[in-house]
Scaffold this active site. Structure first.
Site, PDB file in Angstrom:
ATOM      1  N   GLU A 111     -17.212   1.841  -6.303  1.00 54.89           N
ATOM      2  CA  GLU A 111     -16.012   1.590  -7.120  1.00 54.89           C
ATOM      3  C   GLU A 111     -14.980   0.808  -6.321  1.00 54.89           C
ATOM      4  O   GLU A 111     -15.115   0.654  -5.107  1.00 54.89           O
ATOM      5  CB  GLU A 111     -15.431   2.931  -7.595  1.00 54.89           C
ATOM      6  CG  GLU A 111     -15.079   3.867  -6.465  1.00 54.89           C
ATOM      7  CD  GLU A 111     -14.912   5.314  -6.918  1.00 54.89           C
ATOM      8  OE1 GLU A 111     -15.830   5.849  -7.566  1.00 54.89           O
ATOM      9  OE2 GLU A 111     -13.854   5.879  -6.616  1.00 54.89           O
ATOM     10  N   LYS A 113     -11.672  -0.174  -4.290  1.00 52.18           N
ATOM     11  CA  LYS A 113     -10.671   0.486  -3.457  1.00 52.18           C
ATOM     12  C   LYS A 113      -9.331  -0.160  -3.796  1.00 52.18           C
ATOM     13  O   LYS A 113      -9.104  -1.340  -3.511  1.00 52.18           O
ATOM     14  CB  LYS A 113     -10.989   0.303  -1.972  1.00 52.18           C
ATOM     15  CG  LYS A 113     -10.018   1.036  -1.073  1.00 52.18           C
ATOM     16  CD  LYS A 113     -10.492   1.011   0.358  1.00 52.18           C
ATOM     17  CE  LYS A 113      -9.668   1.875   1.285  1.00 52.18           C
ATOM     18  NZ  LYS A 113      -8.245   1.890   1.100  1.00 52.18           N
ATOM     19  N   ASP A 115      -5.358  -0.934  -3.718  1.00 56.95           N
ATOM     20  CA  ASP A 115      -4.404  -1.052  -2.626  1.00 56.95           C
ATOM     21  C   ASP A 115      -3.000  -0.718  -3.119  1.00 56.95           C
ATOM     22  O   ASP A 115      -2.189  -1.602  -3.382  1.00 56.95           O
ATOM     23  CB  ASP A 115      -4.479  -2.485  -2.075  1.00 56.95           C
ATOM     24  CG  ASP A 115      -3.714  -2.616  -0.771  1.00 56.95           C
ATOM     25  OD1 ASP A 115      -3.342  -1.577  -0.196  1.00 56.95           O
ATOM     26  OD2 ASP A 115      -3.485  -3.752  -0.338  1.00 56.95           O
ATOM     27  N   TYR A 225     -10.677  10.604  -8.367  1.00 63.43           N
ATOM     28  CA  TYR A 225     -11.176  11.789  -7.671  1.00 63.43           C
ATOM     29  C   TYR A 225     -10.688  13.055  -8.369  1.00 63.43           C
ATOM     30  O   TYR A 225      -9.479  13.258  -8.506  1.00 63.43           O
ATOM     31  CB  TYR A 225     -10.663  11.736  -6.230  1.00 63.43           C
ATOM     32  CG  TYR A 225     -11.228  12.763  -5.291  1.00 63.43           C
ATOM     33  CD1 TYR A 225     -12.527  13.252  -5.430  1.00 63.43           C
ATOM     34  CD2 TYR A 225     -10.461  13.238  -4.229  1.00 63.43           C
ATOM     35  CE1 TYR A 225     -13.031  14.175  -4.539  1.00 63.43           C
ATOM     36  CE2 TYR A 225     -10.953  14.159  -3.322  1.00 63.43           C
ATOM     37  CZ  TYR A 225     -12.245  14.628  -3.490  1.00 63.43           C
ATOM     38  OH  TYR A 225     -12.743  15.538  -2.611  1.00 63.43           O
ATOM     39  N   LYS A 324     -14.014  -2.471   3.722  1.00 67.22           N
ATOM     40  CA  LYS A 324     -12.807  -3.291   3.528  1.00 67.22           C
ATOM     41  C   LYS A 324     -13.195  -4.760   3.444  1.00 67.22           C
ATOM     42  O   LYS A 324     -13.937  -5.251   4.310  1.00 67.22           O
ATOM     43  CB  LYS A 324     -11.863  -3.091   4.718  1.00 67.22           C
ATOM     44  CG  LYS A 324     -11.386  -1.664   4.880  1.00 67.22           C
ATOM     45  CD  LYS A 324     -10.136  -1.404   4.107  1.00 67.22           C
ATOM     46  CE  LYS A 324      -8.958  -1.897   4.891  1.00 67.22           C
ATOM     47  NZ  LYS A 324      -7.742  -1.154   4.676  1.00 67.22           N
ATOM     48  N   CYS A 418      20.466 -27.085  12.956  1.00 66.49           N
ATOM     49  CA  CYS A 418      19.973 -27.067  11.580  1.00 66.49           C
ATOM     50  C   CYS A 418      19.348 -28.431  11.205  1.00 66.49           C
ATOM     51  O   CYS A 418      20.006 -29.463  11.373  1.00 66.49           O
ATOM     52  CB  CYS A 418      21.126 -26.745  10.629  1.00 66.49           C
ATOM     53  SG  CYS A 418      20.639 -26.829   8.903  1.00 66.49           S
ATOM     54  N   CYS A 421      21.683 -30.103   8.378  1.00 63.82           N
ATOM     55  CA  CYS A 421      23.063 -30.547   8.568  1.00 63.82           C
ATOM     56  C   CYS A 421      23.451 -30.695  10.033  1.00 63.82           C
ATOM     57  O   CYS A 421      24.558 -31.141  10.342  1.00 63.82           O
ATOM     58  CB  CYS A 421      24.029 -29.589   7.868  1.00 63.82           C
ATOM     59  SG  CYS A 421      24.132 -27.995   8.685  1.00 63.82           S
ATOM     60  N   CYS A 436      21.671 -20.950   9.810  1.00 62.26           N
ATOM     61  CA  CYS A 436      22.612 -22.061   9.906  1.00 62.26           C
ATOM     62  C   CYS A 436      23.945 -21.516   9.385  1.00 62.26           C
ATOM     63  O   CYS A 436      24.032 -21.074   8.240  1.00 62.26           O
ATOM     64  CB  CYS A 436      22.167 -23.239   9.041  1.00 62.26           C
ATOM     65  SG  CYS A 436      23.506 -24.423   8.822  1.00 62.26           S
ATOM     66  N   CYS A 442      26.096 -27.457   4.296  1.00 67.52           N
ATOM     67  CA  CYS A 442      24.653 -27.608   4.489  1.00 67.52           C
ATOM     68  C   CYS A 442      23.976 -27.685   3.100  1.00 67.52           C
ATOM     69  O   CYS A 442      24.114 -26.759   2.292  1.00 67.52           O
ATOM     70  CB  CYS A 442      24.166 -26.405   5.289  1.00 67.52           C
ATOM     71  SG  CYS A 442      22.431 -26.430   5.644  1.00 67.52           S
TER      72      CYS A 442
HETATM   73  S1  IVH Z   1     -11.444   8.573  -2.650  1.00 71.31           S
HETATM   74  C1  IVH Z   1     -11.644  12.264   0.140  1.00 71.31           C
HETATM   75  N1  IVH Z   1     -11.513   6.364  -4.056  1.00 71.31           N
HETATM   76  O1  IVH Z   1      -7.945   4.824  -0.008  1.00 71.31           O
HETATM   77  C2  IVH Z   1     -11.627  10.907  -0.416  1.00 71.31           C
HETATM   78  N2  IVH Z   1      -9.815   6.572  -2.407  1.00 71.31           N
HETATM   79  O2  IVH Z   1      -8.489   5.855   3.060  1.00 71.31           O
HETATM   80  C3  IVH Z   1     -10.504  10.649  -1.315  1.00 71.31           C
HETATM   81  N3  IVH Z   1      -8.261   4.659  -2.316  1.00 71.31           N
HETATM   82  O3  IVH Z   1      -5.977   7.598   0.645  1.00 71.31           O
HETATM   83  C4  IVH Z   1     -10.247   9.236  -1.605  1.00 71.31           C
HETATM   84  N4  IVH Z   1      -9.186   3.486  -3.938  1.00 71.31           N
HETATM   85  O4  IVH Z   1      -5.343   6.188  -1.346  1.00 71.31           O
HETATM   86  C5  IVH Z   1     -10.885   7.030  -3.071  1.00 71.31           C
HETATM   87  N5  IVH Z   1     -11.664   4.479  -5.415  1.00 71.31           N
HETATM   88  C6  IVH Z   1     -11.048   5.143  -4.450  1.00 71.31           C
HETATM   89  C7  IVH Z   1      -9.920   4.634  -3.791  1.00 71.31           C
HETATM   90  C8  IVH Z   1      -9.328   5.377  -2.750  1.00 71.31           C
HETATM   91  C9  IVH Z   1      -8.207   3.543  -3.051  1.00 71.31           C
HETATM   92  C10 IVH Z   1      -7.313   4.961  -1.228  1.00 71.31           C
HETATM   93  C11 IVH Z   1      -6.748   6.342  -1.252  1.00 71.31           C
HETATM   94  C12 IVH Z   1      -7.073   6.966   0.062  1.00 71.31           C
HETATM   95  C13 IVH Z   1      -7.497   5.793   0.891  1.00 71.31           C
HETATM   96  C14 IVH Z   1      -8.655   6.200   1.762  1.00 71.31           C
END
Ligand code: IVH
Length: 680
Positions: A111, A113, A115, A225, A324, A418, A421, A436, A442
C-alpha cells in the site's frame, strides 16, 4: 414528515453524499444540490434546537475559540516502520519473513506510504470519541475538535455496516496538493511565510488552536491500521491487529472502507517478491497522479496470525517494512549563481545549470537557499552538482561531485551589494538570509509594496494585479503607491482606443479606493511588521495618521500587540523623508487619514483593560457582534479562561468544563443583559 424525521433523513442523505464524495471519490449529486440540502438542514436545526446533534454534517465548521491540547497516553504505543531504500533490501525482508514463517504460504499487502502526520482515532458505538497525534509514540495531543472538521473522517460510522463496538484505527492526515498550493498562494499575497511542503502545512494546521481554521484548510485522511480488543496485548503492550472476519489486514481495511473510512489507493495482495517489486515500480511513477504526497510503499504480512507470530523488535514490527522512494536526483553542470531579490528585500541565491531531466520536467535552475548552504557545499562555478526534487516543489542542489572538479575553478562568493539597486546588503542577527535594506528605491521591493497596497485586504483595487503593476512600473508611470492617484487614461492606454475601457475601469477602482477606511490605509502603506490586525489596533489607538506618525516609542508600546520590533519599525518608517512624502501625496489624493466619524462615535473606553471570554449561545446578538462590541469599547476578547480573565460573557449552554474552570479561578460570569447594561 415531521421536522424531526426530515432532519434525520437529511443527515442520513448528507452523510451518504459525504461518503461518496470524500471516501469513494464518486459524487452522485451536484455541489449545488448538496449545498441546498445542507442549508435546509441548517435552517431546520436552528428552528428545532431540541434535535441538535454534535455529529450532524452541519457541525464540521469548527470554532473560533482558542483551545489548548491535552496530552493523553496511547492505549498501544504508536510504533514506526523500519525503512528500506533498494530492491535488495526488500528481497531481504521477504526472505526474513519466509524463514520466520517456516515455509508456510503467506501474502504481502502492498500500500502507499502517505507523507503526512499519523493520527489515532477511537470509535465507540460507531461514534468518533477521540483523535490523538503520534506525539512521542507513547503520549500524543488530543486534537479531536480539529479532526472533527476533516470531511473524510466519519463522525458516525455507516449504519448496519458491521463495525465493532469499540476499536482504534490509525492513519495519516494530509493536505492535498491543490489545497497546499492555494494556501501558499494566499500566504504569498499576504506576505506570510510559505510552507515548504504539504506535510508541514498539514502539521501547522492540525496543531492550530482554532478548529475553524482547520475546517477552512481542507485536510484529508487515509486510514491504514486497525487495532482492537479481541486479543490481550502482548507483554510489550505492542499493538495487535484486530481479527474481524478472516483475520487479514487487507480484508479488514476493505471492511473499514464500508464503515466509512478512506483507505490506501491501489492496495494489493502479492504472493511473490516479483509482484511486490512490480507494485513498487508501478507506483513510483503513478504516485505523481495522486492528490496527496506519498514517500514510499508499505509492505505488510497480510495474515494477522502470521503477524503475531513474527512479532516486534523494540522499535518496529517484524511483519512490516517501508520502502522509501528515491528523491529523484540528477547530476548536471553549474554555470552561474545569480541572486534574486524578493518583495521583502530577501536575497535568494539561484543555481543556473545545464538543462537536465528531473521528475518529468527539465530543470535549469535550483534554489541554493542562503550563504551558509553555499559555504557548506563549497560550491565552485563549473562543478557537477546533484539536484533533487523531494517533498518540496522547487528543486534544490544537495551535493557536489568533487572528483570532477578541476584546477582553477572559481569558488562561489555571496554578493555584497544588491543586484537590483546596488545597496550594500545586510544580515540581521539570527537570520540566515541577506536583505537589501533599500526598500524605497529597489525595483522588486517597490513593485512588492505597490502589489501589497492594491491587494484585497489593503486598498482592494483588484483591477490592478501584479502584471499590471509590473507594466505600469516598467513604463515609468508609477514609482510608488502615491503615483497611482495621478494616473490618467491617456497614460495607461498609451492613447490606444482599444485599451481605454480597461484604463477607465482601473482608474475608477483607484478613485473609489479613497473611501477605504483609515484602518486599512494604515495596513496598506506597508510599514514592515505591521499586519492587518496591528494596523487596526494602531488606527483605533491613535485615531489619525498624524498622531501615529508623531508617536514616541513609549506611546507605541502602549498599544496591544505592539512590541519593540514593531514600534521601532513604525518610527523608522515615519522618519524616512520618502515615506513622509508618499503619505503627504496620499492625503492630497483624498485617502482617509483619520478614523471615520462612526468609528470614533461608536468607540468608548468602558471595557478598557478588560479581558473577556465569550462562551455559549446568545439570543440578542451573534457571537461576532459581541466580539465587535467588546473591541469597540476598548476591551479584549480572549479565547480561553485564565487568572487574567476579567469576566466571562456567557449565553446558554456554556460548556461544563469552562464553568468548572471559571469557578475554580473565581472568574465572574456575566449574562447577556448584564453585559448590554454595562455598555449603556
Ligand atoms: S503502518 C506498526 N501504513 O509511516 C506499523 N504506516 O514509519 C504502523 N505511514 O508512523 C504503521 N503510510 O505515520 C503504516 N500505509 C501505511 C503508512 C504508514 C504512512 C507512516 C506512519 C508511521 C510511519 C512509519
Amino acid at each position: 414528515m415531521t421536522p424531526q424525521e426530515e432532519i434525520l433523513q437529511l443527515r442520513k442523505e448528507l452523510e451518504q453524499h459525504n461518503y461518496n464524495y470524500y471516501v469513494l471519490n464518486q459524487p452522485t449529486i451536484s455541489d449545488y444540490d448538496f449545498d441546498q440540502m445542507m442549508h435546509r438542514l441548517q435552517d431546520l436545526e436552528i428552528f428545532y434546537p431540541q434535535y441538535a446533534d454534535p455529529n450532524s454534517p452541519t457541525q464540521r465548521v469548527g470554532s473560533d475559540l482558542n483551545q489548548q491540547f491535552q496530552s493523553v497516553p496511547h492505549k498501544y504505543p504508536m510504533l514506526s516502520l523500519a525503512n528500506t531504500y533498494s530492491a535488495d533490501e526488500v528481497r531481504e525482508f521477504y526472505d526474513r519473513v519466509k524463514s520466520g514463517l517456516e515455509g508456510e504460504d503467506f501474502e504481502i499487502c502492498c500500500e502507499m506510504k502517505y507523507d503526512g502526520l499519523s493520527i489515532s482515532l477511537t470509535y465507540v458505538d460507531g461514534q468518533l470519541t477521540q483523535a490523538v497525534t503520534r506525539g512521542d509514540g507513547v503520549r500524543g495531543d488530543d486534537v479531536t475538535a480539529n479532526v472533527r472538521t476533516i470531511r473524510s473522517i466519519p463522525l458516525k460510522l455507516r449504519e448496519g455496516s458491521g463495525y465493532p463496538h469499540e476499536f482504534e484505527i490509525r492513519g495519516e492526515i494530509l493536505m492535498p496538493w491543490t489545497s497546499f498550493e492555494a494556501l501558499n498562494e494566499e500566504r504569498e499575497k499576504n506576505e506570510e511565510p510559505l510552507f515548504a511542503n504539504p506535510r508541514n502545512a498539514a502539521s501547522g494546521t492540525l496543531k492550530s488552536q482554532k478548529s475553524e481554521l482547520v475546517a477552512q484548510r481542507k485536510l484529508d485522511a487515509y486510514l491504514y491500521y486497525l487495532l482492537g480488543e479481541n486479543e490481550p496485548p502482548s507483554l510489550f503492550a505492542a499493538p495487535c491487529s484486530v481479527d474481524f472476519s478472516n483475520g487479514c489486514h487487507y480484508e479488514n481495511l476493505q471492511e473499514a472502507q464500508k464503515w466509512g473510512f478512506k483507505i490506501s489507493d491501489g492496495m494489493k495482495k502479492c504472493k511473490t517478491i516479483d509482484e511486490v517489486l512490480e507494485f513498487i515500480d508501478y507506483w513510483d511513477k503513478e504516485r505523481k497522479n495522486l492528490p496527496v504526497a506519498t514517500d514510499g510503499i508499505v509492505l505488510k504480512v497480510n495474515s494477522i496470525r502470521q503477524q503475531r507470530h513474527l512479532g516486534y523488535t523494540a522499535k518496529s514490527p517484524r511483519w512490516a517494512i517501508a520502502y522509501k522512494f528515491k528523491a529523484e536526483r540528477a547530476c548536471t553542470r553549474l554555470n552561474e549563481v545569480t541572486f534574486q531579490v524578493g518583495r521583502t528585500g530577501a536575497v535568494t541565491p539561484v543555481a543556473n545549470m545545464n538543462p537536465v531531466q528531473l521528475a518529468g520536467t527539465v530543470v535549469r535552475r535550483a534554489s541554493l537557499h542562503n550563504a551558509d548552504i553555499i559555504a557548506e557545499l563549497d560550491l565552485h562555478i563549473g562543478d557537477m552538482v546533484y539536484v533533487e526534487k523531494g517533498g518540496e516543489i522547487i528543486p534544490k542542489v544537495v551535493g557536489v561531485d568533487k572528483d570532477q572538479r578541476t584546477e582553477g575553478m572559481q569558488r562561489v562568493e555571496f554578493i555584497k551589494t544588491c543586484p537590483e539597486c546596488g545597496a550594500p546588503l545586510v544580515r540581521y542577527e539570527g537570520e540566515a538570509a541577506h536583505y537589501c535594506p533599500n526598500d524605497s528605491m529597489c525595483p522588486p521591493q517597490i513593485k512588492g509594496k505597490i502589489e501589497h497596497f492594491v491587494s484585497r485586504k489593503a486598498m482592494n483595487i483588484m483591477t490592478i494585479g501584479p502584471e499590471i503593476v509590473d507594466d505600469f512600473y516598467s513604463r515609468g508611470l508609477i514609482h510608488d503607491i502615491a503615483d497611482l492617484y495621478t494616473l490618467t487614461v491617456a497614460q495607461i492606454s498609451n492613447n490606444n482606443k482599444d485599451r481605454s475601457i480597461s484604463a477607465n475601469k482601473a482608474l475608477s477602482a483607484i478613485r473609489e479606493s479613497v473611501n477605504v477606511p483609515f484602518e486599512r490605509v494604515v495596513f496598506a502603506i506597508g510599514i514592515r511588521f505591521v499586519g492587518e490586525t496591528t494596523a487596526k489596533l494602531l488606527a483605533r489607538h491613535f485615531k489619525s495618521m498624524d498622531a501615529l506618525a508623531g508617536a514616541t516609542l513609549e506611546q507605541l508600546l502602549e498599544v496591544d500587540m505592539v512590541g519593540q520590533v514593531i514600534a521601532e519599525s513604525i518610527i523608522r518608517f515615519f522618519h524616512d523623508e520618502h515615506n513622509l512624502d508618499i503619505v503627504r501625496r496620499l492625503r492630497e489624493a483624498g485617502l482617509q487619514m483619520q478614523l471615520s466619524e462612526e468609528a470614533m462615535a461608536g468607540r468608548t473606553d468602558k471595557l478598557a483593560g478588560k479581558s473577556i471570554v465569550i462562551s455559549g449561545v446568545f439570543a440578542q446578538h451573534s457571537r461576532d457582534e459581541y466580539k465587535e462590541m467588546i473591541e469597540r469599547n476598548g476591551g479584549k476578547n480572549v479565547g480561553s479562561i485564565s487568572k487574567k480573565t476579567t469576566f466571562i460573557l456567557a449565553g446558554d449552554n456554556m460548556g461544563p468544563s469552562k464553568l468548572e474552570k471559571a469557578e475554580k479561578l473565581g472568574v465572574p460570569i456575566v449574562n447577556e443583559e448584564e453585559f448590554l447594561d454595562m455598555l449603556k
